[in-house]
Design a protein around this motif. Structure first.
Motif, PDB file in Angstrom:
ATOM      1  N   ASN A   1       6.890  28.331 -43.141  1.00 21.36           N
ATOM      2  CA  ASN A   1       6.658  28.499 -41.711  1.00 21.36           C
ATOM      3  C   ASN A   1       5.850  29.780 -41.530  1.00 21.36           C
ATOM      4  OD1 ASN A   1       6.752  29.067 -38.984  1.00 21.36           O
ATOM      5  ND2 ASN A   1       8.956  28.778 -38.769  1.00 21.36           N
TER       6      ASN A   1
ATOM      7  N   GLY B   1       3.876  32.618 -44.948  1.00 28.22           N
ATOM      8  CA  GLY B   1       5.080  32.159 -44.267  1.00 28.22           C
ATOM      9  C   GLY B   1       6.350  32.295 -45.077  1.00 28.22           C
TER      10      GLY B   1
ATOM     11  N   TYR C   1      13.421  23.588 -45.209  1.00 27.58           N
ATOM     12  CA  TYR C   1      12.185  23.544 -44.416  1.00 27.58           C
ATOM     13  C   TYR C   1      11.076  24.231 -45.199  1.00 27.58           C
ATOM     14  CZ  TYR C   1      13.841  28.166 -42.677  1.00 27.58           C
ATOM     15  OH  TYR C   1      14.318  29.447 -42.559  1.00 27.58           O
TER      16      TYR C   1
END
Length: 431
Positions: free
Chosen positions: A312, A289, A309
């Protein structure tokens, strides 16, 4: 003395000339792409006024040359030369690896310098050279898959010095596919990533190769395939790199490890990080990710990170690289041959789309468009933006098909340069 009517004619003529000049593509007389992903490591060219679409056979081919050898190295275009790394080139009598320089105007071979033996480990399609040379002034630097850094004169190819990263720094790779970093030249220093728990990153004297400082990240798994990106945060210059253990930031003046963002072990970590002001986006393939970090200045010339973040999986990218244009990321979905667009700040995938080509995709950007090179040798021009994947034009690269088309494209000075194993092709992107 000019009459009023004469002045009127001259003014009209001047206005017409200036109007015409405004329509000329804004491309410098001698723009360069001196290392992997360009001078700023973004893989986005500043060129504008390029073709909005291509003929069926592709843009006009200005020249094609042979002699680059077997390899996946991209091209460094600087001054009047084009540089690459390849083994068993048709211009040599052996199958060793060579650093080669070609004339930028017509592709004629100018010189070749042997760097060492060819890389013949693993499957045939995994073999051969992979590091893109870095050109800085009168010097050119290249890293062999075996981990030997070679400095040469850019004009002649004469070797200046070499360093074995394994022998001298205890360097190691985090995978078994050989070194592929394109070193960073910063002033009088060359910054390179031996990798591993002995010497993770090293700064060398550009003229002599002597060690200036070294960085150690404890338990570092070894060098990946990324290249270092410099940035200044709160007055502190930071070298951002990604190894097999994940991204890290190093203080440029003394090599102090400023921050580290460890990731779980994966097969290989390849893409070069994207750095925009205080933001760092990094990605790894094999379903790992992509993640976004923010660098935060601290006291005493320190920099820390905050996670915007975490990883992902939808932003994974194996080896085609990712670009940032405006607020959006563009890259291949791992190596599926499915381009994606994602919001940088949120990681939200806006679209995924299938193009005319197949296999993994490398990408560069220019003039508001994305240029995708599929591993089956199909070159694609597409629109950018979060709405949908819109393909404009495509063509098959001549000579492709025998091995994967993994060498990243280059756009500079209104031209598209492609390395297809032993061949180099130069296309005109100007209207």
């Amino acid at each position: 003395m000019l009459s009023l009517s004469s002045w009127s004619v001259l003014s009209s003529t001047t206005a017409a000339i200036l109007s015409g000049l405004l329509l000329i593509p804004t491309i410098s007389a001698q723009a360069d792409w001196p290392t992997f992903r360009g001078a700023d490591r973004t893989a986005v060219a500043p060129d504008t006024g390029l073709l909005k679409e291509w003929p069926k056979e592709g843009p006009k081919l200005l020249w094609k040359t042979e002699g680059a050898g077997r390899g996946y190295s991209s091209l460094a275009v600087a001054g009047d030369k084009v540089f690459t790394l390849g083994d068993a080139p048709t211009v040599a009598e052996d199958k060793d690896e060579y650093l080669l320089a070609f004339n930028r105007a017509d592709g004629k071979l100018l010189w070749k310098t042997k760097t060492g033996p060819a890389w013949n480990e693993g499957k045939e399609s995994w073999q051969s050279s992979r590091s893109t040379p870095t050109v800085a002034g009168d010097d050119v630097f290249v890293l062999s898959p075996q981990g030997v850094l070679v400095a040469c004169e850019a004009a002649t190819g004469k070797e200046i010095w070499r360093k074995d990263l394994k022998a001298e720094f205890g360097g190691k790779k985090a995978d078994s596919w050989g070194y592929s970093e394109s070193v960073l030249v910063d002033g009088d220093r060359v910054i390179v990533t031996p990798g591993g728990p002995k010497t993770t990153i090293a700064a060398l004297n550009r003229a002599t190769g002597a060690t200036i400082w070294t960085t150690l990240r404890e338990d570092d798994r070894g060098a990946g395939h990324a290249s270092i990106v410099p940035v200044t945060v709160g007055g502190v210059k930071v070298y951002v790199q990604t190894t097999g253990s994940g991204p890290l930031g190093v203080r440029a003046n003394d090599g102090q490890l400023l921050w580290s963002y460890p990731i779980e072990k994966t097969t290989a970590v390849i893409p070069t990080p994207i750095v925009k002001n205080d933001l760092v986006f990094f990605a790894a393939g094999y379903k790992r990710g992509g993640a976004l970090l923010k660098q935060v200045p601290g006291e005493n010339e320190t920099v820390k990170i905050e996670e915007v973040y975490p990883l992902n999986p939808r932003l994974a990218n194996k080896h085609g690289g990712i670009i940032l244009m405006g607020d959006y990321l563009y890259g291949d979905s791992d190596d599926a041959g499915i381009p994606y667009c994602a919001d940088l700040m949120t990681g939200e995938v806006k679209w995924q789309g299938r193009g005319a080509g197949k296999g993994s995709v490398s990408v560069v950007g220019a003039d508001g468009k994305a240029y995708w090179r599929f591993s089956d040798g199909v070159m694609v021009l597409s629109e950018t933006g979060p709405e949908k994947y819109t393909e404009i034009s495509s063509f098959q690269i001549p000579g492709s098909g025998d091995r994967p088309s993994w060498s990243h494209p280059v756009i500079t000075d209104g031209k598209l340069y492609l390395r297809e194993q032993d061949s180099i092709l130069c296309y005109d992107l100007k209207p």
